[in-house]
Write a protein that holds these residues in place. Sequence first.
Motif, PDB file in Angstrom:
ATOM      1  N   VAL A 197      11.570  41.052  48.966  1.00 15.93           N
ATOM      2  CA  VAL A 197      10.846  41.177  50.236  1.00 15.93           C
ATOM      3  C   VAL A 197      11.676  40.559  51.364  1.00 15.93           C
ATOM      4  O   VAL A 197      11.907  41.190  52.397  1.00 15.93           O
ATOM      5  CB  VAL A 197       9.469  40.501  50.161  1.00 15.93           C
ATOM      6  N   THR A 198      12.125  39.344  51.157  1.00 16.49           N
ATOM      7  CA  THR A 198      12.834  38.628  52.230  1.00 16.49           C
ATOM      8  C   THR A 198      14.233  39.171  52.491  1.00 16.49           C
ATOM      9  O   THR A 198      14.813  38.903  53.541  1.00 16.49           O
ATOM     10  CB  THR A 198      12.930  37.126  51.899  1.00 16.49           C
ATOM     11  N   GLU A 199      14.789  39.921  51.532  1.00 12.93           N
ATOM     12  CA  GLU A 199      16.135  40.453  51.717  1.00 12.93           C
ATOM     13  C   GLU A 199      16.130  41.966  51.936  1.00 12.93           C
ATOM     14  O   GLU A 199      17.114  42.650  51.654  1.00 12.93           O
ATOM     15  CB  GLU A 199      17.015  40.092  50.520  1.00 12.93           C
ATOM     16  N   CYS A 200      15.018  42.490  52.453  1.00 16.91           N
ATOM     17  CA  CYS A 200      14.973  43.906  52.818  1.00 16.91           C
ATOM     18  C   CYS A 200      16.024  44.194  53.881  1.00 16.91           C
ATOM     19  O   CYS A 200      16.302  43.345  54.745  1.00 16.91           O
ATOM     20  CB  CYS A 200      13.586  44.267  53.367  1.00 16.91           C
ATOM     21  N   ARG A 201      16.604  45.389  53.810  1.00 16.23           N
ATOM     22  CA  ARG A 201      17.620  45.771  54.792  1.00 16.23           C
ATOM     23  C   ARG A 201      17.335  47.153  55.357  1.00 16.23           C
ATOM     24  O   ARG A 201      16.913  48.054  54.641  1.00 16.23           O
ATOM     25  CB  ARG A 201      19.015  45.766  54.155  1.00 16.23           C
ATOM     26  N   GLN A 202      17.583  47.280  56.636  1.00 19.15           N
ATOM     27  CA  GLN A 202      17.548  48.581  57.297  1.00 19.15           C
ATOM     28  C   GLN A 202      18.995  48.951  57.589  1.00 19.15           C
ATOM     29  O   GLN A 202      19.607  48.452  58.516  1.00 19.15           O
ATOM     30  CB  GLN A 202      16.738  48.527  58.586  1.00 19.15           C
TER      31      GLN A 202
END
Length: 336
Positions: A277-282
């Motif tokens: 969750v905290t390391e999601c990337r766009q």
Amino acid sequence: MDMLNTDAANYKQFLKHYLQNLDEQSLYGAEQISKTFIKNSIPPEEIVNLHNQALVELYPDIPEHIWHSMNFLLETMISYGLALQEYQALREQQLELKSEISVAAGMQDTLLATTKPAIDNLDIGVVSVPAHQMNGDYHHFIKGKDGSLGIALADVIGKGIPAALCMSMIKYSMDSFPEEIMSPRSILKNLNRVVERNVDPSMFITMFYAQYIPDENKLRYSSAGHEPGFYYKAATDTFEEIETKGLVLGVSSDSNYKQYERTIEKGDMVILLTDGVTECRQGERFIETEEILETIRSFSHLPAQEMVNGVYKYFERLQGFQLRDDFTLIILKQQV
């Protein structure tokens, strides 16, 4: 063998007819023979050799450089045939491995299944989605005889079948602990000994364990190097990080874990998550913590399960529906 000799004779006739007429009928005949070659697993170099023999019989006076070119093609096809056999063998192994992983994933779902409990005045939402077939995240709910609720959230540093086996060991270890040692620090201390003795040193496990006491509206918790969660305070409409300290499981056999406690007021929320969750990337841009919390806030008017579903769908869409890591989010929402 007789069939192959017949196919060779037919091939020669189709070749002769085609060179004389350049017609579609001869090409169709060659296509049908090629299906027989495939059925009988005839390697490509033998087909080239068959072609060369047919040419020798049909046109014995073909220039020498043409024969050299055909020999060159024959040698190329020998290498190609060997490479093709290797590829086919690897492909079969890959399909077999995929089948085994599919079976293992099904077993993981069965072995690690947990039921979201009903607790008075506490609304619980949970979503856990693997990035691939096997889930490297693990969550588990344990309802005590005294009405308390144990909440485990873990992340195995390592993926695939070894991680699944490791998580199964953790679950059944927890289920075997007597209820009198269900405090968060005791759970982590005992699990740490299990992991240190039984798990390969190259694998580490982070875990957050919390115990909710309904009669007191209190949450006791400890962490073994896990991703810090967040606490939402309804009175001030603010988030704060849940600060905990503790070594990941399996590093040292004599690790001790500090236990924390806080009272949960009406409308407050406890947000537990993994680094998926905290390391999601766009694209190449990492999503900032503030954006994660604002997204959670935007769904805070909904029931907890609808909240976590909405947050997951938002970040799934943001990442182009391609999760880079396992995504697990648990929200506890105090109602009274």
